[in-house]
Each structure stands twice: as C-alpha cells, then as structure tokens.
Design a protein around this motif. Structure first.
Motif, mmCIF file in Angstrom:
data_model
loop_
_atom_site.group_PDB
_atom_site.id
_atom_site.type_symbol
_atom_site.label_atom_id
_atom_site.label_comp_id
_atom_site.label_asym_id
_atom_site.label_seq_id
_atom_site.Cartn_x
_atom_site.Cartn_y
_atom_site.Cartn_z
ATOM 1 N N PRO A 51 0.857 -1.412 0.027
ATOM 2 C CA PRO A 51 0.052 -0.138 0.100
ATOM 3 C C PRO A 51 0.826 1.279 -0.032
ATOM 4 C CG PRO A 51 -1.002 -1.666 1.650
ATOM 5 C CD PRO A 51 0.553 -2.216 1.002
ATOM 6 N N LYS A 52 2.180 1.173 0.448
ATOM 7 C CA LYS A 52 2.990 2.461 0.353
ATOM 8 C C LYS A 52 3.825 2.587 -0.723
ATOM 9 C CE LYS A 52 3.550 2.335 5.488
ATOM 10 N NZ LYS A 52 4.510 2.498 6.463
ATOM 11 N N GLY A 53 3.403 1.640 -1.865
ATOM 12 C CA GLY A 53 4.242 1.536 -3.188
ATOM 13 C C GLY A 53 5.498 1.114 -2.914
ATOM 14 N N LYS A 54 6.073 0.276 -2.044
ATOM 15 C CA LYS A 54 7.239 -0.238 -1.889
ATOM 16 C C LYS A 54 6.906 -1.703 -2.748
ATOM 17 C CE LYS A 54 10.376 -2.444 1.083
ATOM 18 N NZ LYS A 54 10.968 -2.821 2.785
ATOM 19 N N ILE A 55 8.029 -1.935 -3.639
ATOM 20 C CA ILE A 55 8.080 -3.111 -4.340
ATOM 21 C C ILE A 55 8.253 -4.450 -3.507
ATOM 22 C CG2 ILE A 55 8.979 -4.682 -6.155
ATOM 23 C CD1 ILE A 55 9.805 -1.912 -7.636
ATOM 24 N N ILE A 56 7.353 -5.499 -3.281
ATOM 25 C CA ILE A 56 7.328 -6.449 -2.281
ATOM 26 C C ILE A 56 7.500 -7.808 -3.348
ATOM 27 C CG2 ILE A 56 6.508 -5.400 -0.801
ATOM 28 C CD1 ILE A 56 3.751 -6.684 -1.289
ATOM 29 N N GLY A 57 7.270 -7.872 -4.507
ATOM 30 C CA GLY A 57 7.041 -9.207 -5.269
ATOM 31 C C GLY A 57 7.322 -9.123 -6.835
ATOM 32 N N VAL A 58 7.431 -10.112 -7.415
ATOM 33 C CA VAL A 58 7.383 -10.073 -8.766
ATOM 34 C C VAL A 58 6.245 -11.334 -9.325
ATOM 35 C CG1 VAL A 58 8.669 -10.694 -11.130
ATOM 36 C CG2 VAL A 58 9.976 -9.589 -9.289
ATOM 37 N N PHE A 59 5.297 -10.850 -10.110
ATOM 38 C CA PHE A 59 4.294 -11.874 -10.534
ATOM 39 C C PHE A 59 4.411 -11.962 -11.868
ATOM 40 C CE2 PHE A 59 -0.301 -12.111 -11.663
ATOM 41 C CZ PHE A 59 -0.614 -13.422 -11.316
ATOM 42 N N LYS A 60 4.125 -13.174 -12.320
ATOM 43 C CA LYS A 60 4.283 -13.442 -13.662
ATOM 44 C C LYS A 60 3.142 -14.295 -13.964
ATOM 45 C CE LYS A 60 9.306 -13.807 -13.816
ATOM 46 N NZ LYS A 60 10.555 -14.478 -13.981
ATOM 47 N N PRO A 61 2.096 -13.687 -14.508
ATOM 48 C CA PRO A 61 0.789 -14.681 -14.895
ATOM 49 C C PRO A 61 1.170 -15.687 -16.065
ATOM 50 C CG PRO A 61 0.509 -12.224 -15.253
ATOM 51 C CD PRO A 61 1.997 -12.474 -14.935
ATOM 52 N N LYS A 62 0.072 -16.656 -15.730
ATOM 53 C CA LYS A 62 0.322 -17.795 -16.837
ATOM 54 C C LYS A 62 0.149 -17.219 -18.344
ATOM 55 C CE LYS A 62 -1.426 -22.256 -18.254
ATOM 56 N NZ LYS A 62 -2.470 -23.173 -17.871
ATOM 57 N N SER A 63 -1.232 -16.634 -18.485
ATOM 58 C CA SER A 63 -1.566 -16.021 -19.817
ATOM 59 C C SER A 63 -0.733 -15.193 -20.435
ATOM 60 C CB SER A 63 -3.190 -15.438 -19.475
ATOM 61 O OG SER A 63 -2.894 -14.273 -18.648
ATOM 62 N N GLU A 64 0.228 -14.553 -19.613
ATOM 63 C CA GLU A 64 1.265 -13.491 -20.336
ATOM 64 C C GLU A 64 2.560 -14.251 -20.371
ATOM 65 O OE1 GLU A 64 0.637 -9.543 -18.909
ATOM 66 O OE2 GLU A 64 -1.125 -10.044 -17.849
ATOM 67 N N GLU A 65 2.725 -15.448 -20.436
ATOM 68 C CA GLU A 65 4.088 -15.885 -20.378
ATOM 69 C C GLU A 65 4.510 -15.891 -22.108
ATOM 70 O OE1 GLU A 65 4.309 -20.100 -19.147
ATOM 71 O OE2 GLU A 65 3.639 -19.389 -17.224
ATOM 72 N N PRO A 66 5.749 -16.116 -22.311
ATOM 73 C CA PRO A 66 6.266 -15.764 -23.945
ATOM 74 C C PRO A 66 5.455 -16.228 -24.990
ATOM 75 C CG PRO A 66 8.145 -16.271 -22.295
ATOM 76 C CD PRO A 66 7.016 -16.510 -21.618
ATOM 77 N N TYR A 67 4.618 -17.254 -24.922
ATOM 78 C CA TYR A 67 3.816 -17.772 -25.701
ATOM 79 C C TYR A 67 2.449 -18.018 -25.389
ATOM 80 C CZ TYR A 67 8.245 -18.737 -28.226
ATOM 81 O OH TYR A 67 9.615 -18.542 -28.509
ATOM 82 N N GLY A 68 2.085 -17.138 -24.162
ATOM 83 C CA GLY A 68 0.504 -17.128 -23.856
ATOM 84 C C GLY A 68 -0.103 -16.397 -24.648
ATOM 85 N N HIS A 69 -1.558 -16.595 -24.749
ATOM 86 C CA HIS A 69 -2.439 -15.907 -25.588
ATOM 87 C C HIS A 69 -2.592 -14.469 -25.155
ATOM 88 C CE1 HIS A 69 -5.180 -16.908 -22.335
ATOM 89 N NE2 HIS A 69 -5.952 -16.168 -22.763
#
Length: 394
Positions: A51-69
């Motif tokens: 909530p304070k704008g500090k980076i706490i993680g990296v999220f990689k969605p399945k649907s947006e992977e290199p060959y995801g739709h």
C-alpha cells in the motif's frame, strides 16, 4: 463462468508470512496502487507493490508468458507466426513457466540451498495486467450494473476483472546482476574468506540448475549481493578496499527467472541450452565438503527423491493442462540429473566435469517397485529396487 476471487485460492496456512505479503499486495491494488509491468523480458511480468508503493514481489501470470495468448509483448507473437519451426523450446511444455518458477523454489527449500527467493502460485487481478477486450467490457458492464441496479449487481459472483494465476516471487533488495560483480571480482580478486563464500553460494546455484535442468541460465538472470561493512552508514569504503573480516552472509546469490526448467526430455544437441556458469572459473573448482555435507545424503536417498517428486506432482497437477505421462517424463529427466549429481559429488568432481557427464534419464517401471536408468546414446541400462512403492520416485 466467472473466475474465482483472489481470496478463494490465496490461502497459505503453513506460511503466514507469505500470506501476509499477498494480503498487503491485494490491499494495495484495492487502494489503487497497481502492479507495474517490467519492461525487460519477452513476457508480461510485474513489480507488485504494498500500500505504500514499495516493491514486494514479482508476479508472472500464466496467460502472459512468452507464448501465452495474452502476452502483451508482440515479439513472441510474430516469432510464433513467422517462424513456427523454431517456436518455443522443444524440450519444455508450453505455458508452464509459472509452475517452473514455483517448483524451483520448492526444490531449493527441500535441498536447503537458500538461493531462490520464495516463490508460490497465486491469483491476482489488476487493471494494469493485460486482459482481452471482452474481459474488460464485462468488467465495466458489471460495475455499471452494480451502480445503477444494485439488486442485479449483487447477484454477480464477482465484480471486476478476473484474477490471473501465476507465480509470485518475493522481491530481493540490494542485489545486482551477476555479470556486474563477476567482472569486478575478476579485476579485483577477493580475499580468501570471501572467495570461499562466493564459491559456496555458486555451488548451490549449480546444484539447483542441474537438478531442475534449467535451460535459461545466463549471467543476467542470477544476482549477487555484496555489502561491505560500513556501506550505507556514513563509512563507505573505497571501491578498491575489500573487508578482511566478513560474516557468513557477506556474499549472497539469488537465482531468479527459473521459468524455463523441468524439461520432459534432454535438449537436442543442436540447441542444447547450456549452463552459462560452466565457463566461469568457479566451475573448475571441485565441489566443497560443505556442499557435499549439505545435499549428498538427501540426493542419494531414493525415498527423499520420491517425496520430492510427489510434492512436485501435487503442484503441477493444479494446472488445467496437466498431463500425467508428460509429468512422468519430466521427473525421469530430473531423477537422471539427481543420479549424475550424486555420483559427481561422491567422486569429487567440479561443476564443469558434472555438465560433461553423459545425459541420463531414470524411468519408472510399470511393476511399481523398480526403476530403469537409461544413459542416452549408449546401450547401458540399470534396474534397481526402491523400498517404497515406485510412484514418481527415482
């Protein structure tokens, strides 16, 4: 059918600390602090903030992977369209990168390596993720209905964009790409005590990559953290000065970007996807006694490897496209890697000698109590017995 609410799946009763981080990420998005898409790479991945704008993680969605739709970056789309013969990596199952990321963290934890930032499968929804026009239109329509006709809107299972499944890796601070520090260490050799720390951390990276058969490890996707005593406290030393006394955690390695691992077969010779760390001087040093003491007793225990395989099975089968026979092939490769690594550690080999060993797969027999070792390119096979029923074991 509506997608699940984030909270329907984001339960981590065995890890309250991680659960709290995910809850803070969800609170941030509810308050308008949205994830920020990372410009580098060939897929949609995001810096997630609290909530304070500090980076706490990296999220990689399945649907947006290199060959995801729903990959928001067009380069891979044209790659698939214009050069289908070179599409993807022929030894990997497509669109399972998020599982590979989480599975690498699991292997890291089971072996006590401590080089992979904690990574788990989560569900998140954000305005900044890449959605189809239909999903966005449905979301706007439901919000409008809720505002104008509350009785109708309240019947919706959920309002807003559908959550995306993906890997969530804790953000590590103070690290830089390995290439930066390796060049620095080459120009200014480290004192012996710090060199040993780096070597120990490097060997843990080697073990991780070899077990999961990472096909994408360059010097740009593993990180090194090195902090000199006094830095950041008004006592910054000159760059040419190395500390003589340093605690055990003076140098740390973080193995990120583990999404292209767990192949169902060994890579083809013409496109072998080598371990780039094998060209480093650290790879010519034999594995230390410290490393052997850490992992050898586990890796040489067939029941430990079986438990690991079963844990991976529980994780991988949550994917809608889970294919049991293909998963067994993935485990056959992993068990072969473990077998080679165990022998290399027993024989006092170095990482470079390890990667030069013949490729091996360990297949599960149909009898349920035997396994078969197959050395690729040779006629050699070996049958062994396991004390427990041979389910996804080595």
């Amino acid at each position: 059918m509506e997608g699940p609410n984030n909270g329907d799946f984001n339960h981590f009763p065995d890890d309250p600390e991680f659960a709290d981080i995910i809850q803070r990420a969800e609170q941030a998005m509810e308050n308008g602090v949205f994830p920020e898409r990372i410009s580098q790479g060939s897929s949609g991945s995001y810096f997630v903030k609290d909530p304070k704008g500090k980076i706490i993680g990296v999220f990689k969605p399945k649907s947006e992977e290199p060959y995801g739709h729903l990959n928001p970056k067009w380069t891979k789309y044209f790659h698939k369209l214009c050069c289908p013969c070179c599409f993807g990596r022929g030894c990997l199952l497509p669109n399972q990168g998020y599982l590979s990321e989480a599975a690498a963290s699991l292997v890291d934890t089971k072996l006590g390596l401590g080089v992979v930032p904690k990574t788990k499968v989560v569900y998140l929804a954000s305005e900044t993720f890449h959605y189809s026009a239909i999903d966005r239109a449905k979301s706007r329509g439901k919000k409008y209905a809720l505002e104008k006709v509350p009785k109708v809107g309240r019947r919706f299972h959920r309002v807003g964009l559908p959550p995306k499944v993906g890997s969530f890796q804790l953000f590590v601070e103070g690290y830089r790409e390995a290439d930066y520090w390796l060049r620095r260490f080459e120009a200014e050799p480290l004192p012996e005590n710090i060199r040993k720390q780096l070597q120990s951390q490097f060997e843990r990276l080697v073990i991780l990559d070899y077990v999961i058969r990472n096909t994408d490890r360059g010097n740009d996707n593993w990180l090194i953290k090195y902090e000199k005593p006094g830095e950041g406290k008004g006592e910054r030393k000159k760059d040419s000065e190395w500390p003589e006394n340093c605690p055990d955690s003076c140098i740390k390695i973080a193995a990120i970007d583990n999404g292209l691992a767990f192949p169902f077969k060994h890579p083809d010779e013409w496109r072998a996807y080598p371990f780039h760390w094998a060209w480093l001087p650290q790879a010519k040093v034999a594995f230390s006694q410290e490393t052997r003491d850490l992992v050898l007793s586990r890796l040489s225990d067939m029941n430990f490897v079986q438990d690991l395989s079963e844990d991976l099975n529980e994780m991988f089968k949550t994917d809608k496209g889970f294919d049991k026979p293909m998963f067994e092939k993935q485990m056959s490769v992993m068990r072969g890697q473990v077998l080679n690594l165990t022998q290399a550690l027993k024989d006092g080999k170095s990482p470079i000698q390890l990667v030069q060993m013949p490729r091996v797969v360990v297949e599960r027999s149909h009898s349920g109590s035997q396994g078969r070792v197959v050395t690729l390119g040779n006629a050699f096979t070996q049958t062994f017995h396991c004390k427990r029923p041979f389910f996804s074991s080595w």
